[in-house]
Design a protein around this motif. Structure first.
Motif, PDB file in Angstrom:
ATOM      1  N   UNK A   1      20.702  95.663  37.435  1.00  0.00           N
ATOM      2  CA  UNK A   1      21.487  95.618  38.684  1.00  0.00           C
ATOM      3  C   UNK A   1      20.844  96.456  39.783  1.00  0.00           C
ATOM      4  N   UNK A   2      20.850  95.932  40.980  1.00  0.00           N
ATOM      5  CA  UNK A   2      20.209  96.658  42.094  1.00  0.00           C
ATOM      6  C   UNK A   2      21.075  97.825  42.556  1.00  0.00           C
ATOM      7  N   UNK A   3      20.400  98.849  43.071  1.00  0.00           N
ATOM      8  CA  UNK A   3      21.121  99.957  43.695  1.00  0.00           C
ATOM      9  C   UNK A   3      21.666  99.448  45.028  1.00  0.00           C
ATOM     10  N   UNK A   4      22.926  99.778  45.307  1.00  0.00           N
ATOM     11  CA  UNK A   4      23.495  99.369  46.597  1.00  0.00           C
ATOM     12  C   UNK A   4      23.229 100.458  47.632  1.00  0.00           C
ATOM     13  N   UNK A   5      22.636 100.064  48.740  1.00  0.00           N
ATOM     14  CA  UNK A   5      22.371 101.014  49.829  1.00  0.00           C
ATOM     15  C   UNK A   5      23.570 100.940  50.769  1.00  0.00           C
ATOM     16  N   UNK A   6      24.441 101.943  50.641  1.00  0.00           N
ATOM     17  CA  UNK A   6      25.740 101.830  51.320  1.00  0.00           C
ATOM     18  C   UNK A   6      25.744 102.448  52.715  1.00  0.00           C
ATOM     19  N   UNK A   7      26.238 101.654  53.654  1.00  0.00           N
ATOM     20  CA  UNK A   7      26.268 102.104  55.041  1.00  0.00           C
ATOM     21  C   UNK A   7      27.215 103.269  55.267  1.00  0.00           C
ATOM     22  N   UNK A   8      28.376 103.236  54.609  1.00  0.00           N
ATOM     23  CA  UNK A   8      29.377 104.292  54.859  1.00  0.00           C
ATOM     24  C   UNK A   8      28.825 105.668  54.530  1.00  0.00           C
ATOM     25  N   UNK A   9      28.099 105.757  53.417  1.00  0.00           N
ATOM     26  CA  UNK A   9      27.549 107.060  53.008  1.00  0.00           C
ATOM     27  C   UNK A   9      26.511 107.542  54.017  1.00  0.00           C
ATOM     28  N   UNK A 265      25.678  97.306  59.183  1.00  0.00           N
ATOM     29  CA  UNK A 265      26.747  97.265  60.193  1.00  0.00           C
ATOM     30  C   UNK A 265      27.606  98.523  60.198  1.00  0.00           C
ATOM     31  N   UNK A 266      27.740  99.176  59.047  1.00  0.00           N
ATOM     32  CA  UNK A 266      28.597 100.374  58.972  1.00  0.00           C
ATOM     33  C   UNK A 266      27.910 101.610  59.544  1.00  0.00           C
ATOM     34  N   UNK A 267      26.624 101.495  59.845  1.00  0.00           N
ATOM     35  CA  UNK A 267      25.867 102.674  60.293  1.00  0.00           C
ATOM     36  C   UNK A 267      25.730 102.717  61.816  1.00  0.00           C
ATOM     37  N   UNK A 268      25.931 101.554  62.466  1.00  0.00           N
ATOM     38  CA  UNK A 268      25.569 101.480  63.891  1.00  0.00           C
ATOM     39  C   UNK A 268      26.407 102.414  64.776  1.00  0.00           C
ATOM     40  N   UNK A 269      27.702 102.567  64.496  1.00  0.00           N
ATOM     41  CA  UNK A 269      28.498 103.439  65.382  1.00  0.00           C
ATOM     42  C   UNK A 269      28.107 104.903  65.190  1.00  0.00           C
ATOM     43  N   UNK A 270      27.694 105.270  63.967  1.00  0.00           N
ATOM     44  CA  UNK A 270      27.236 106.652  63.744  1.00  0.00           C
ATOM     45  C   UNK A 270      25.945 106.898  64.533  1.00  0.00           C
ATOM     46  N   UNK A 271      25.068 105.896  64.546  1.00  0.00           N
ATOM     47  CA  UNK A 271      23.820 106.020  65.322  1.00  0.00           C
ATOM     48  C   UNK A 271      24.153 106.114  66.815  1.00  0.00           C
ATOM     49  N   UNK A 272      25.144 105.316  67.223  1.00  0.00           N
ATOM     50  CA  UNK A 272      25.558 105.361  68.640  1.00  0.00           C
ATOM     51  C   UNK A 272      25.965 106.783  69.031  1.00  0.00           C
TER      52      UNK A 272
END
Ligand code: NAD
Length: 287
Positions: A1-9, A265-272
């Motif tokens: 199983x692949x590792x999930x690269x999670x945006x929220x974290x 998509x979960x990372x974009x507002x943090x980058x903003x």
């Protein structure tokens, strides 16, 4: 199983990293402020806006929405942008696009002061990405891909990366950001021959899909050990959100993959927010 690269974290880590920087700004009587300019009531704009406001609260950035009717004239919009450009209490400006058809996108986007262009839409901001200067900021989504790789400790130096898509929002700037980090980049697009796309993808270490083609890239393109960054946000035949990559088919094969939803998509507002804080630092000469 692949590792999930999670945006929220990844997003949480970016937000936490901003705490000390915001505190320092406040010690110097600077409150980082973002102006959000929205024309009309596009549901996806409103949804992103809500996410941005939540993220702003979490990072102690002040966000103010300037909501205008869909039929606002180009001159009125340019008037607002000019006011926001001149307001020294506003450090970043986000304009939702596409704009209504009666408005010239090029004129409006380039009216923005690049120093306040926290989503990298002006030609000058993009020139900064290509010339490696800090005249503006890279587009948040392109930077979000880099942030995910960095958060998960994935070193891209010397890696073969295939970027699928060449838009100014993602494909082109992300290719430049990755090249700056010493990766070897191939950029594919609609006119790339299918066999070339397949060969390049199968010999890549990392595939970054940003094509806007629902579940289009399947297991014929992927091989074991690869890392997949799926930027696509699409709706599948059952009305469910999905990426450009056929997750069910590809995930069992590869080493790591970003889910959709819950990935880039979960990372974009943090980058903003990171960009707004940096804009405030630059404008206050604190860096
Ligand atoms: P775009 O339509 O401007 O560009 C798409 C690019 O992909 C073009 O260069 C096109 O040539 C290429 N392309 C399309 N189909 C292809 C195919 N079958 N094979 C190879 N290349 C192909 O789109 P965009 O604005 O760059 O967005 C791309 C995707 O990213 C969309 O799904 C969009 O919803 C998503 N997106 C996600 C975020 C996020 O925060 N995760 C932000 C913006 C856009």
């Amino acid at each position: 199983m692949a590792k999930l690269l999670k945006g929220q974290e990844t997003a949480l880590s970016i937000s936490e990293g901003l705490g000390a920087r915001v505190a320092k700004l406040k010690e110097n009587d600077v409150i980082p402020r973002l102006a959000i300019v929205r024309l009309g009531e596009n549901p996806s704009d409103i949804s992103y806006e809500k996410g941005a406001i939540k993220r702003a609260a979490l990072t102690e950035v002040e966000a103010e929405v300037f909501q205008l009717p869909q039929e606002t004239s180009q001159d009125e919009l340019l008037g607002l942008i000019s006011k926001l450009n001149d307001d020294e209490n506003i450090h970043g400006i986000l304009i939702f696009r596409p704009l209504p058809k009666h408005i010239d996108d090029k004129v409006v986007k380039n009216a923005l002061n690049p120093q306040k262009d926290v989503d990298g839409i002006t030609d000058l901001s993009l020139s900064g990405v290509f010339a490696d200067s800090d005249v503006g900021f890279p587009p948040c989504t392109a930077q979000a891909c880099i942030e995910i790789l960095e958060y998960y400790g994935i070193d891209i130096k010397g890696k073969r990366i295939v970027v699928i898509g060449r838009s100014l929002v993602i494909g082109k700037p992300v290719a430049m950001l990755m090249m700056k980090r010493n990766a070897t980049i191939s950029v594919c697009h609609r006119s790339t021959k299918p066999q070339d796309l397949k060969d390049l993808c199968r010999s890549a270490d990392i595939i970054l899909a940003a094509a806007g083609a629902a579940k289009n890239f399947g297991k014929d393109l992927a091989v074991s050990g690869q890392i997949i960054i799926d930027v696509g946000i699409n709706v599948d035949e059952n009305g469910k959100l999905c990426g450009d990559v056929d997750f069910e088919a590809v995930e069992p094969l590869v080493e790591a993959i970003t889910p959709v939803p819950g990935g880039v998509g979960s990372v974009t507002t943090a980058v903003l927010m990171k960009h707004v804080v940096e804009a405030a630092e630059r404008q206050s000469r604190l860096i």
